[in-house]
Design a protein around this motif. Structure first.
Motif, short mmCIF file in Angstrom:
data_model
loop_
_atom_site.label_atom_id
_atom_site.label_comp_id
_atom_site.label_asym_id
_atom_site.label_seq_id
_atom_site.Cartn_x
_atom_site.Cartn_y
_atom_site.Cartn_z
N SER A 187 15.97 12.24 -24.23
CA SER A 187 15.76 11.11 -25.15
C SER A 187 14.38 11.02 -25.79
N ARG A 188 13.39 11.71 -25.28
CA ARG A 188 12.03 11.57 -25.82
C ARG A 188 11.76 12.55 -26.94
N SER A 189 10.87 12.11 -27.83
CA SER A 189 10.30 13.00 -28.86
C SER A 189 8.81 13.11 -28.52
N LEU A 190 8.10 13.99 -29.21
CA LEU A 190 6.65 14.10 -28.97
C LEU A 190 5.94 12.77 -29.19
N ALA A 191 6.39 12.00 -30.14
CA ALA A 191 5.75 10.71 -30.44
C ALA A 191 5.92 9.71 -29.29
N GLU A 192 6.94 9.89 -28.46
CA GLU A 192 7.23 8.96 -27.37
C GLU A 192 6.91 9.56 -26.00
N ASP A 193 6.30 10.71 -25.96
CA ASP A 193 6.09 11.46 -24.72
C ASP A 193 4.79 11.05 -24.03
N ARG A 194 4.81 9.90 -23.36
CA ARG A 194 3.60 9.40 -22.70
C ARG A 194 3.16 10.27 -21.53
N SER A 195 4.11 10.83 -20.79
CA SER A 195 3.74 11.69 -19.66
C SER A 195 3.10 12.98 -20.14
N GLY A 196 3.68 13.58 -21.17
CA GLY A 196 3.06 14.78 -21.76
C GLY A 196 1.69 14.47 -22.31
N ALA A 202 -4.21 14.91 -22.19
CA ALA A 202 -5.52 14.23 -22.17
C ALA A 202 -6.32 14.65 -20.95
N ARG A 203 -5.67 14.74 -19.81
CA ARG A 203 -6.38 15.08 -18.57
C ARG A 203 -6.84 16.54 -18.56
N LEU A 204 -5.97 17.45 -19.00
CA LEU A 204 -6.37 18.87 -18.98
C LEU A 204 -7.50 19.12 -19.96
N GLU A 205 -7.45 18.47 -21.13
CA GLU A 205 -8.52 18.66 -22.11
C GLU A 205 -9.82 18.02 -21.63
N ALA A 206 -9.74 16.85 -20.99
CA ALA A 206 -10.94 16.19 -20.45
C ALA A 206 -11.60 17.04 -19.37
N THR A 255 7.09 18.13 -16.92
CA THR A 255 7.22 16.74 -16.49
C THR A 255 8.63 16.28 -16.81
N GLY A 256 9.27 15.68 -15.82
CA GLY A 256 10.62 15.16 -16.00
C GLY A 256 11.67 16.04 -15.36
N GLY A 257 12.79 15.40 -14.97
CA GLY A 257 13.93 16.13 -14.44
C GLY A 257 13.81 16.57 -13.00
N THR A 258 12.92 15.94 -12.22
CA THR A 258 12.74 16.34 -10.82
C THR A 258 13.42 15.38 -9.84
N GLY A 259 14.17 14.43 -10.35
CA GLY A 259 14.81 13.45 -9.48
C GLY A 259 16.13 13.93 -8.91
N LEU A 260 17.00 12.97 -8.60
CA LEU A 260 18.24 13.27 -7.89
C LEU A 260 19.51 13.09 -8.72
N GLY A 298 2.50 7.80 -13.97
CA GLY A 298 1.81 7.69 -12.68
C GLY A 298 1.91 8.97 -11.87
N ALA A 299 3.09 9.57 -11.84
CA ALA A 299 3.27 10.82 -11.11
C ALA A 299 2.47 11.95 -11.76
N CYS A 300 2.40 11.96 -13.09
CA CYS A 300 1.61 12.99 -13.78
C CYS A 300 0.12 12.82 -13.46
N LYS A 301 -0.35 11.58 -13.47
CA LYS A 301 -1.74 11.31 -13.11
C LYS A 301 -2.02 11.77 -11.70
N ASP A 302 -1.15 11.40 -10.76
CA ASP A 302 -1.35 11.77 -9.35
C ASP A 302 -1.33 13.28 -9.16
N GLY A 303 -0.34 13.95 -9.77
CA GLY A 303 -0.24 15.40 -9.62
C GLY A 303 -1.45 16.12 -10.19
N TRP A 304 -1.92 15.65 -11.35
CA TRP A 304 -3.10 16.27 -11.96
C TRP A 304 -4.36 15.93 -11.17
N ASP A 305 -4.61 14.64 -10.98
CA ASP A 305 -5.87 14.20 -10.38
C ASP A 305 -6.05 14.68 -8.94
N GLU A 306 -4.98 14.65 -8.17
CA GLU A 306 -5.09 14.92 -6.74
C GLU A 306 -4.88 16.38 -6.36
#
Length: 180
Positions: free
Chosen positions: A23-32, A37-41, A78-83, A143-151
């Motif tokens: 359902s997401r497009s690049l314009a709506e892809d907050r996790s991406g 942002a984190r990798l570039e920072a 990111t995405g598609g790792t659930g049950l 939140g999961a993307c932040k945790d996976g990247w940061d930690e």
């Protein structure tokens, strides 16, 4: 023997970001966006970015193409790792892996438990290696993307991280394919 971290020079890593969503497009892809942002920072390079549908073969095909691209060192999805029935990212990753990084999923769960308690059991984050490229699958929440990247990923993708890190073993990931 390793030199102290302070004597090491940062090495930027070329990272591709793959969002798995029906359902997401690049314009709506907050996790991406969060991962970019984190990798570039952190000083790394965005090598490519794409969105694919929750289709196992499409995900695996994109992963394989990026693993074959010498301009990409790491792929983070990111995405598609659930049950649910449509969550097939983990299966697609495992179709591509030569080796799985078992402790990645375990450590991600440990990090998640601190944030979301027992709900962490519903995540199937995973990591592996194929064709000399690291592959990591994170859940679709920011939140999961932040945790996976940061930690996990930010320190492990920093050559200065001691006592060891993913970057220092890049040259050895496909040593089994070289002639002896």
């Amino acid at each position: 023997m390793h030199s102290p971290a302070s004597e090491r020079t940062f090495i930027p890593v070329r990272i591709a970001i793959l969002t798995v969503s029906d359902s997401r497009s690049l314009a709506e892809d907050r996790s991406g966006d969060t991962l970019v942002a984190r990798l570039e920072a952190a000083g790394h390079i965005l090598a490519d970015r794409a969105i694919v549908k929750d289709e196992r073969s499409e995900i695996a095909d994109r992963l394989r193409a990026w693993c074959a691209d010498p301009a990409i060192d790491v792929v983070i999805s990111t995405g598609g790792t659930g049950l649910t029935g449509r969550d097939v990212t983990v299966e697609a990753h495992r179709d591509v892996y030569e080796k799985e990084i078992d402790a990645f999923g375990t450590f991600f769960t440990m990090v998640s438990v601190k944030k979301i308690g027992t709900s962490a059991v519903q995540s199937r984050a995973c990591g592996g290696v194929s064709g000399g490229t690291y592959l990591f699958a994170l859940p679709g929440s920011t939140g999961a993307c932040k945790d996976g990247w940061d930690e996990i990923l930010e320190p492990q993708l920093d050559y200065r991280h001691m006592p060891c890190n993913f970057v220092e073993i890049f040259p050895r990931l496909d040593e089994h394919k070289r002639r002896k």
